[in-house]
Design a protein around this motif. Structure first.
Motif, PDB file in Angstrom:
ATOM      1  N   GLU A 179       0.839  -1.202   0.000  1.00 31.70           N
ATOM      2  CA  GLU A 179       0.000   0.000   0.000  1.00 31.70           C
ATOM      3  C   GLU A 179       0.871   1.249   0.000  1.00 31.70           C
ATOM      4  O   GLU A 179       0.563   2.236  -0.679  1.00 31.70           O
ATOM      5  N   LEU A 180       1.939   1.232   0.766  1.00 29.62           N
ATOM      6  CA  LEU A 180       2.834   2.388   0.808  1.00 29.62           C
ATOM      7  C   LEU A 180       3.443   2.652  -0.566  1.00 29.62           C
ATOM      8  O   LEU A 180       3.657   3.808  -0.948  1.00 29.62           O
ATOM      9  N   LEU A 181       3.709   1.582  -1.328  1.00 28.95           N
ATOM     10  CA  LEU A 181       4.227   1.761  -2.681  1.00 28.95           C
ATOM     11  C   LEU A 181       3.193   2.428  -3.577  1.00 28.95           C
ATOM     12  O   LEU A 181       3.536   3.247  -4.439  1.00 28.95           O
ATOM     13  N   GLU A 182       1.915   2.088  -3.359  1.00 28.22           N
ATOM     14  CA  GLU A 182       0.855   2.761  -4.126  1.00 28.22           C
ATOM     15  C   GLU A 182       0.770   4.234  -3.755  1.00 28.22           C
ATOM     16  O   GLU A 182       0.565   5.086  -4.626  1.00 28.22           O
ATOM     17  N   HIS A 183       0.913   4.546  -2.472  1.00 30.56           N
ATOM     18  CA  HIS A 183       0.927   5.954  -2.054  1.00 30.56           C
ATOM     19  C   HIS A 183       2.011   6.707  -2.824  1.00 30.56           C
ATOM     20  O   HIS A 183       1.776   7.797  -3.376  1.00 30.56           O
ATOM     21  N   LYS A 184       3.189   6.121  -2.838  1.00 29.14           N
ATOM     22  CA  LYS A 184       4.336   6.758  -3.491  1.00 29.14           C
ATOM     23  C   LYS A 184       4.078   6.927  -4.987  1.00 29.14           C
ATOM     24  O   LYS A 184       4.374   7.981  -5.576  1.00 29.14           O
TER      25      LYS A 184
END
Length: 536
Positions: A179-184
């Motif tokens: 999910e954090l990669l999607e945020h980025k």
């Protein structure tokens, strides 16, 4: 004393005010007052009630109907160009969605509460801020220097997520790595879109929006919702979807599965103002929200103002004539205003009832009036600071990971006194986006004070539980049934709004509604454009 130790002191003080869980039972005993700005006047217009004959006539060269940001910007521009013969009729509430209130010495907002740093294209906003002394130097440079008192102090914002406060509004703590990669990825895409130009050479997302690209490839974003776009781009993160839904509810009063993808992306991609003395993405704010800015604009323009609301506006051989009225104790009094030109700086759904033969402008009320989102703003006067949970300290803006609340701002956050204030105001915002606008307005009309307090306090009770109620002295609730135009898919191609934007005659239009959504930058643009046409 630094800001974080100040907040810690406030939290410790709040502990002394809490006796036991029994204090929560006193929640319903909190004195509450409810304000409905414009409701009574609006019902007079809607119901076409009989009014007494006018008691007097006032005359001016340019008449401004409405004292919101559009009307104030028109007055600012007229004065700046040396035009002095103009008069403003306030409307049902001075300053409209930029209004504020006070509890003695404590100011608080009853409408909008911040202004992002204007990007380079928003020269009209920068000029206003420079004239008011808010930009102190290098007004049109890459990084103007702003009055430090107006720049939002840290800590700026926090989110209550999984029972703990974290910095920022996008959940990060305990969120899976994918999910954090999607945020980025999302914010990298936003950065790319900020720099993107259409085939016509214009930047895709700009304030004012009339300067945005008309390239059909990008206009197509106005045919789908922001949620549709996210799914099309492969974004699946629940926390990212929650965050973008929150932002749409906060800026437009409407969920992301209803808001146009163009408008949803514009929220991020158009605002990239910088400052020599603040970080990127900083905001301007005041204890009273935008009310001090509105007051400064009114004072600087030297505008003469009268209380009143327009009932009708019509063209005459000499220019225009407006029938206006006031309500004092429910008793209407009327007067007539005559002028060479009128700047109609009132919401479009009101203008449709006020301007005689508005269809002659190419505007059909049945087809062209935008949807409107209702809002609730509740100001809780705090006699103490409630005890804080662990995690990030009390910030200017504080949000819980839930719906329909939008969190609360702290009015004394900008206070730079050495000693912390004895009292403060927590301003809670609620966009009733969990139901249709029609259902929300009906509920607001029927709901009692206890029900309104219950909904207004939803985020505060989530944050503090039973510890909150004993710290509250009273609450003032402001209900705005038609707070802002909602940019649903297709709003960019609304021909009726385009016709009003282009109107150039005795009656001119100036309101953020002309752009299809309610923000300072758009209201100011149309106010200035109307003033220029009035002087032509």
């Amino acid at each position: 004393m630094d800001r974080r130790s100040f907040i810690a002191w406030g939290g410790a003080a709040g502990l002394s005010a809490v006796g036991s869980a029994a204090g929560f039972a006193r929640w319903q005993e909190i004195p509450a007052t409810v304000q409905y700005p414009g409701r009574d006047e609006g019902h007079y217009l809607r119901d076409r009630r009989a009014l007494p004959k006018p008691s007097h006539v006032v005359e001016t060269d340019v008449l401004i109907l409405g004292s919101g940001v559009g009307g104030l910007s028109a007055a600012w521009k007229l004065n700046r160009e040396g035009h002095r013969d103009f008069l403003m009729i306030d409307g049902p509430q001075p300053y409209g969605n930029a209004a504020g209130a006070r509890f003695g010495d404590l100011a608080c907002p009853t409408g909008a509460h911040y202004l992002p740093l204007p990007s380079p294209e928003s020269t009209h906003v920068r000029q206003i801020l420079a004239d008011l002394g808010i930009i102190e130097r290098d007004s049109f440079g890459e990084k103007p220097y702003y009055d430090e008192r107006c720049i939002l102090h840290g800590p700026e914002e926090r989110l209550l997520f999984n029972g703990k406060w974290q910095d920022g509004f996008l959940p990060t703590e305990g969120v899976p790595a994918h999910e954090l990669l999607e945020h980025k990825r999302f914010f990298a895409q936003v950065e790319e879109l900020r720099r993107t130009h259409g085939a016509d050479g214009r930047r895709v997302f700009v304030f004012p929006t009339v300067h945005s690209s008309l390239d059909p490839e990008w206009q197509a974003l106005d045919r789908i919702t922001l949620k549709d776009w996210l799914e099309r781009e492969g974004y699946r993160s629940p926390t990212l979807h929650w965050y973008l839904n929150y932002c749409c509810r906060d800026d437009y009063g409407t969920r992301y599965d209803k808001v146009s993808a163009w408008a949803g992306l514009h929220y991020y991609c158009s605002r990239w103002g910088q400052a020599a003395n603040a970080g990127n993405g900083a905001w301007l704010t005041w204890p009273g929200g935008l009310a001090p800015l509105a007051e400064a604009m009114a004072t600087h323009s030297g505008v003469k103002r009268m209380a009143g609301t327009a009932v009708s506006l019509r063209r005459t051989q000499a220019g225009i004539e407006a029938l206006c009225f006031t309500l004092e104790g429910g008793v209407p009094q009327t007067f007539v205003a005559r002028a060479r030109k009128a700047i109609c700086a009132i919401p479009v759904y009101v203008a449709a009832r006020v301007v005689e033969d508005i269809g002659a402008y190419g505007f059909d009320p049945k087809r062209h009036i935008p949807a409107y989102a209702p809002w609730m703003v509740a100001n809780f006067l705090m006699k103490d600071f409630p005890r804080e949970r662990e995690g990030a300290p009390l910030s200017w803006d504080n949000v819980a990971y839930q719906e329909p609340g939008l969190g609360y701002v702290v009015s004394t956050h900008q206070d730079i006194s050495v000693r912390p204030p004895e009292k403060t105001v927590f301003t809670a915002y609620v966009a009733l986006s969990d139901r249709t606008p029609e259902e929300a307005r009906k509920w607001l009309m029927k709901a009692g004070a206890d029900e309104l307090v219950e909904l207004a306090s939803v985020d505060l009770k989530t944050a503090y539980g039973w510890r909150f109620a004993p710290c509250v002295e009273r609450v003032d609730i402001t209900l705005r049934g038609h707070a802002m135009a909602a940019p649903l898919p297709g709003f960019r191609s609304n021909e009726g709004l385009k016709a009003l934007r282009e109107a150039d005659g005795p009656i001119l239009f100036a309101h953020a509604d002309l752009s299809g959504f309610s923000v300072f930058e758009e209201a100011a643009w149309w106010g200035i454009r109307a003033a220029e046409r009035a002087m032509a």
